[in-house]
Design an enzyme around this catalytic site. Structure first.
Site, PDB file in Angstrom:
ATOM      1  N   ASN A   1       1.166  -1.138   0.057  1.00 52.43           N
ATOM      2  CA  ASN A   1      -0.176  -0.104  -0.069  1.00 52.43           C
ATOM      3  C   ASN A   1       0.944   1.073   0.170  1.00 52.43           C
ATOM      4  O   ASN A   1       1.344   1.595   0.914  1.00 52.43           O
ATOM      5  CB  ASN A   1      -0.787   0.085   1.297  1.00 52.43           C
TER       6      ASN A   1
ATOM      7  N   ARG B   1      -2.797  -2.143  -3.487  1.00 53.07           N
ATOM      8  CA  ARG B   1      -4.022  -1.407  -3.562  1.00 53.07           C
ATOM      9  C   ARG B   1      -3.602  -0.266  -4.431  1.00 53.07           C
ATOM     10  O   ARG B   1      -2.762   0.649  -4.442  1.00 53.07           O
ATOM     11  CB  ARG B   1      -3.909  -0.575  -1.931  1.00 53.07           C
TER      12      ARG B   1
ATOM     13  N   HIS C   1     -12.244   3.492  -0.439  1.00 53.85           N
ATOM     14  CA  HIS C   1     -11.991   2.479   0.742  1.00 53.85           C
ATOM     15  C   HIS C   1     -12.769   1.328   0.572  1.00 53.85           C
ATOM     16  O   HIS C   1     -13.027   0.621   1.303  1.00 53.85           O
ATOM     17  CB  HIS C   1     -12.596   3.452   2.087  1.00 53.85           C
TER      18      HIS C   1
ATOM     19  N   ARG D   1      -7.871  16.496   4.106  1.00 53.79           N
ATOM     20  CA  ARG D   1      -8.810  17.102   3.035  1.00 53.79           C
ATOM     21  C   ARG D   1     -10.051  17.408   3.481  1.00 53.79           C
ATOM     22  O   ARG D   1     -10.497  17.236   4.731  1.00 53.79           O
ATOM     23  CB  ARG D   1      -9.125  15.642   2.284  1.00 53.79           C
TER      24      ARG D   1
ATOM     25  N   GLU E   1      -7.301  -4.320   5.275  1.00 54.33           N
ATOM     26  CA  GLU E   1      -7.349  -4.238   3.687  1.00 54.33           C
ATOM     27  C   GLU E   1      -6.095  -5.184   2.872  1.00 54.33           C
ATOM     28  O   GLU E   1      -6.409  -5.747   1.877  1.00 54.33           O
ATOM     29  CB  GLU E   1      -7.117  -2.737   3.382  1.00 54.33           C
TER      30      GLU E   1
END
Ligand code: ADP
Length: 410
Positions: free
Chosen positions: A9, A96, A184, A244, A385
């Site tokens: 990732n 990812r 996500h 963000r 993940e």
């Protein structure tokens, strides 16, 4: 020889990784995980073993030059793996990749042509996509024959109905791919796969999962499929995040450019890297630091963070026609009891009743934190993940296309 799969990732200045052995019954066992931090400045390789014990923590340097790019960072990682992987052979690397656009609705074995298509989505995920792809390129140049598999954060949301994906823009704009993709997805897919173990029949009901990490979003699920998400065309939309801004009147963007004379690049930097918790608090993008601060700006940053979650939770509950379960996951969702308490207080009108004792108790596994009488079951479920990526990578290698997580436990 045991086959090992590596999961990557890759972010702007750090790379997270995990290595899994494929056991004789095809089950995956994580043998190590770690990160390379400070790429481009003072890179460090840190590795932990199966039980979280530290295995490595050292500076990486080539000829005393500390400023390394991704290629040298991966070289250091593969060197370490080579030294610690006796009896193992590396079968593939799974990555990812944040944006798969409309083209990729399943994991894909990367070819030069696919890499070029994925590079076309860079403007849609400028904080992530370039780094995801530069990791693939760096590894391809080191090991051209090693299979690499891209797993997409957008994929889980392809089940959303048209209304949840559409922007109210002229048709030709929507048809050109300007629509709400959601992100996500690898985290939500993992949570969806383990929901029945924890929630029983409610797992297939109306569930909202709150992935609250550096990036943050909510996903509404019905039948464990995504029906709506707070993230949209890019990973900027929705909740307040570390750096963000989340949902923003598009008129603000026009004003920043035409009224304040900001360039596209300056606006991009402002919205992706200087806003959110960092911009509002003026202190940090890291929730732990913001929570620890007594500054009024830090309080306001958390107030806004919670307000937006509560507001958008109501919106997703509306799209589901009710709410039966709320699941918190990722760094903040799994670890901040005070944040969970505040969100649950604001969601009392939906039937959420938190058991403050179990909420505060902590722990590392999945746990129910609502009262016995709560109309909405509230859970903390750690995400994974990396395991999802490893599963998909294994499936692609075996020619199965994608891991069918609905068939049973991951
Ligand atoms: P990423 O999106 O990079 O994977 P994580 O899921 O690791 O991020 O989440 C990082 C966020 O989790 C940071 O804001 C960090 O401060 C927050 N976090 C981690 N532990 C705690 C904690 N104990 N209390 C509050 N926030 C925490």
């Amino acid at each position: 020889m045991t086959q090992t799969l590596l999961v990557i990732n890759s972010g702007s200045s750090s790379v997270k990784f995990a290595a899994y052995d494929v056991l004789p019954d095809a089950a995956l066992q994580r043998i190590a995980n770690g990160r390379i931090e400070g790429i481009g400045s003072a890179p460090r390789l840190r590795v932990w073993g199966q039980s979280g014990e530290p295995l490595e923590d050292r500076r990486i340097s080539v000829s005393d030059d500390p400023v390394l790019g991704p290629e040298e960072a991966f070289e250091a990682l593969f060197e370490w793996l080579g030294q610690h992987a006796a009896g193992r052979t590396l079968g593939a690397v799974g990555h990812r990749v944040v944006h798969g656009g409309e083209l990729f609705t399943r994991p894909a074995r990367v070819t030069p042509a696919i890499l070029a298509q994925l590079a076309g989505f860079t403007a849609l995920a400028p904080l992530h996509q370039p780094h995801n792809l530069s990791a693939i390129r760096a590894i391809a140049s080191l090991y051209p024959d090693l299979p690499q598999v891209a797993c997409f954060d957008t994929e889980f949301h392809t089940t959303q109905p048209w209304v949840a994906q559409a922007c109210a823009l002229p048709r030709q704009i929507t048809e050109a791919g300007v629509k709400r993709y959601g992100f996500h997805g690898l985290s939500y897919e993992y949570i969806a796969s383990v929901l029945p173990d924890q929630l029983g029949a409610v797992a297939n009901g109306r569930v909202v999962v709150a992935h609250l990490g550096n990036g943050a979003s909510l996903c509404a699920m019905r039948g464990r499929r995504s029906v709506s998400s707070t993230m949209g065309f890019t990973a900027l939309d929705g909740l307040v995040m570390g750096t963000r801004c989340g949902s923003l009147d598009p008129g603000v963007v026009l004003y920043l450019m035409s009224g304040l004379g900001m360039s596209v690049q300056a606006v991009e930097k402002l919205l992706y890297e200087q806003s959110g918790l960092l911009g509002v608090s003026g202190i940090s993008s890291d929730m732990r630091t913001v929570e620890a601060s007594a500054a009024p700006e830090a309080r306001q940053a958390i107030d806004l963070y919670v307000y937006r979650i509560a507001q958008q939770l109501g919106s997703l509950a509306a799209s589901l026609g009710g709410l039966e379960a709320l699941v918190f996951t990722a760094g903040i969702g799994e670890n901040s009891a005070s944040l969970r308490r505040r969100v649950c207080e604001d969601a009392a009108w939906l039937g959420v009743a938190l058991d403050e004792e179990t909420n505060q108790a902590g722990g590392s596994g999945a746990r129910c934190i609502s009262t016995a009488g709560s109309r909405v079951a509230v859970w903390v479920i750690p995400t994974n993940e990396e395991l999802m990526i490893a599963r998909h990578t294994q499936a692609v290698l075996q020619g199965r296309g994608a891991h069918d997580w609905r068939s049973g436990r991951v």
